[in-house]
Design an enzyme around this catalytic site. Structure first.
Site, PDB file in Angstrom:
ATOM      1  N   THR A  71       0.818  -1.032   0.005  1.00 20.23           N
ATOM      2  CA  THR A  71      -0.035   0.091   0.113  1.00 20.23           C
ATOM      3  C   THR A  71       0.936   1.218   0.071  1.00 20.23           C
ATOM      4  OG1 THR A  71      -1.690   1.288   0.810  1.00 20.23           O
ATOM      5  CG2 THR A  71      -0.428   0.025   2.676  1.00 20.23           C
ATOM      6  N   HIS A 123       3.345 -11.635  14.171  1.00 19.46           N
ATOM      7  CA  HIS A 123       4.203 -12.025  14.842  1.00 19.46           C
ATOM      8  C   HIS A 123       4.036 -13.492  15.482  1.00 19.46           C
ATOM      9  CE1 HIS A 123       7.815 -11.410  17.174  1.00 19.46           C
ATOM     10  NE2 HIS A 123       7.585 -10.400  17.859  1.00 19.46           N
TER      11      HIS A 123
END
Length: 595
Positions: free
Chosen positions: A511, A568
């Protein structure tokens, strides 16, 4: 000598036998393996037409009406309301009569066993007006008597075109992909009575995957609109009809009258809702709340019952306010019992006028568009699913900026396409993804899928929202190939010309908020991907530069900040930092041919 109707009926040997068709529990998505039948819309022995809603189901993801796979008579219901079964389970059987094919026009009723096929065009309309249990005419004289009430009966049926107007053609909600089962009409581009050409855009729709303009299936006059803008319907639902030339425009007004007269009949669904409330699936719903107000799956309702939770107290974040499994889990984890215990003391505090509801602030209240709702649902879902962490890296874009400035004009003349900064970042990202395949992976339950190809999603800002079309197999394309593919997808996205396949199957997303001047962004991961890269603005800044002899100096450089949002659960910070460093080094030492 009059010939009786009985003499005209074919014998059992002459009639085509009924052919049974199994009705199965459909699979409403790749990750859905079972569904609960919440309501049967037909009873055994009743007639049903192909694509007519037959029963309602509820899954953990969606509630839907399931159409009949064939025309005929519902012979048997094998799975009762409230039961949950696996996909592809046979839940009912339809006896499909061979005579159905002889019925003419969309409003023609299914022939009852023993009734003759109409011999002349005027009679199908009269037959269509009869109720299922109506008696058949026994001779020529008797058949003339029902002619008087026929107009009233015909008024409840779809309008038939006048002579010379040509046959009506149904316009249906298209299926924009295998996993898409409904769509929302966002705008009609024609009004009833207006002329429309074949393949001319007729209306705009929004689905879970893509916004698109839908072309007219034939040329003619738009007679009536059956589904207004803003409404969501199942695929293959008739949303309008197009008539032939000339006189076809006139029925648009008479057609609206039956539609206006229909609400008294449709207004009776307190009865369907009562029937639904009395069914087995209603035992988990709270009294006094309608199904529309508390949209939830059987699993959610069971969780509510087991934990004695009032579903009206659970905020739903799903499409249309649907209460999802995650909503229930979050509500229970947040102390669902405490509000219930505080309820008895509520009347005492509620009696005090000291805490009146705050007056609404002045301003305009505008409902979310379907695309806005989908974006909201996806972003909230992603934040709940992935353990988001972000890393930011500074990149010296001086070399790339100089190359682009020098080559831009000749590149555009040579290739007839623009030269954008985003393509440089795409090529650098693809190179880094090949070296760190975990960034190009996705999570499947307790497993990690490493994708063979790089399907690069490029976020495109639209006036009405955001969409992410996909450059498939980006690793196989050179610089020019990526540039052309990216501009083609962006242009078609703004024109609402994307196909469902254009927005599915992404493995990594880029993006570019920097195009609006932002220093950098911290974007949210697009599920089920595990990472997304944000590109900040490129600005000239004074920086300390160290030469090969170790001497420092201040120079003006073109600096950009890139960020990586990563999950994560599967990506460690060290790997994310190495990935960003690889992207930065590729850009700072650019030596790739532009094409």
């Amino acid at each position: 000598m009059s010939v009786s109707g009985e003499a005209l009926r074919p014998t059992c040997a002459e009639r085509k036998p009924f052919m049974p068709t199994d009705v199965v529990m459909p699979q409403m998505g790749e990750s859905i393996f079972e569904g609960t039948i919440t309501k049967w819309l037909k009873k055994p022995g009743e007639e049903v037409r192909r694509d007519e809603p037959l029963f309602e189901i509820s899954t953990d993801k969606v509630d839907a009406e399931i159409p009949a796979p064939a025309s005929g008579v519902l012979k048997e219901i094998k799975v009762n309301e409230g039961a949950t079964v696996q996909v592809n389970t046979v839940v009912g059987v339809i006896d499909a009569d061979g005579g159905v094919a002889r019925a003419s026009g969309p409003s023609a009723r299914l022939e009852e066993p023993g009734h003759t096929a109409p011999a002349a065009p005027p009679q199908p309309a009269a037959t269509a007006g009869k109720t299922t249990g109506g008696a058949a005419a026994t001779d020529g004289g008797a058949s003339a008597k029902p002619a008087a009430p026929a107009p009233a009966a015909a008024a409840s049926q779809p309008p038939t075109p006048p002579a010379g107007g040509g046959p009506a053609t149904d316009v249906v909600m298209p299926q924009m992909g295998e996993s898409i089962f409904e769509g929302t009409i966002t705008k009609w581009l024609k009004k009833p009575g207006e002329r429309v050409e074949r393949d001319q855009p007729l209306f705009e729709i929004s689905t879970d995957k893509v916004d698109a303009e839908i072309p007219a299936p034939v040329s003619g006059v738009l007679r009536d609109i059956k589904v207004e803008a803003g409404q969501t319907v199942q695929v293959n639902t008739v949303v309008a009809t197009i008539g032939g030339e000339g006189a076809g425009a006139a029925p648009a007004q008479p057609a609206a009258k039956p539609a206006a007269a229909a609400p008294p009949v449709a207004a009776q669904p307190p009865q369907p809702s009562v029937a639904r409330a009395s069914g087995p699936s209603a035992r988990l719903e709270e009294p006094g709340h309608t199904e529309e107000r508390l949209r939830s799956s059987p699993l959610v309702r069971k969780m509510a019952k087991d934990n004695q939770v009032d579903l009206s107290q659970v905020p739903g974040t799903g499409l249309g306010g649907r209460i999802t499994k995650q909503d229930m889990e979050q509500f229970l984890a947040g102390g669902a019992q405490r509000p219930a215990q505080a309820a008895p003391s509520a009347p005492a505090t509620a009696a005090r006028p000291a805490a009146p509801a705050p007056a609404p602030l002045p301003g305009e209240v505008v409902p979310m568009t379907p695309m806005r709702k989908k974006i909201a649902e996806r972003m909230v879902e992603s934040k709940r699913t992935s353990a988001h962490v972000h890393s930011v890296y500074e990149v010296d874009m001086t070399r790339v900026s100089a190359i682009r400035e020098r080559e831009k004009k000749s590149f555009e003349q040579r290739n007839n396409t623009r030269l954008t900064f985003t393509t440089f970042f795409c090529r650098a990202a693809v190179n880094a993804l090949r070296k760190f395949p975990i960034i190009n992976a996705s999570v499947e339950g307790d497993s990690i899928r490493y994708h063979r190809n790089v399907n690069l999603g490029i976020a495109v800002a639209l006036d009405w929202g955001l969409i992410v079309p996909i450059i498939k197999n980006a690793e196989e394309k050179n610089f020019l190939g990526v540039q052309r593919a990216m501009l083609d997808l962006a242009d078609r996205a703004r024109l609402k010309k994307l196909n469902p396949d254009d927005v599915q199957g992404g493995t990594f997303t880029i993006t570019n908020p920097g195009q609006f001047g932002q220093m950098f962004g911290l974007p949210i991961i697009l599920q089920p991907q595990v990472a997304i890269m944000g590109i900040g603005s490129i600005k000239k800044q004074p920086v300390v530069v160290t030469d090969k002899n170790g001497m420092d100096s201040i120079a003006i450089r073109s600096i950009c900040h890139i960020s990586l949002g990563y999950d994560h659960r599967v990506i460690d910070g060290a790997v994310a930092d190495q990935f960003l460093r690889e992207v930065a080094q590729y850009l700072e030492n650019w030596d790739e041919e532009l094409g």
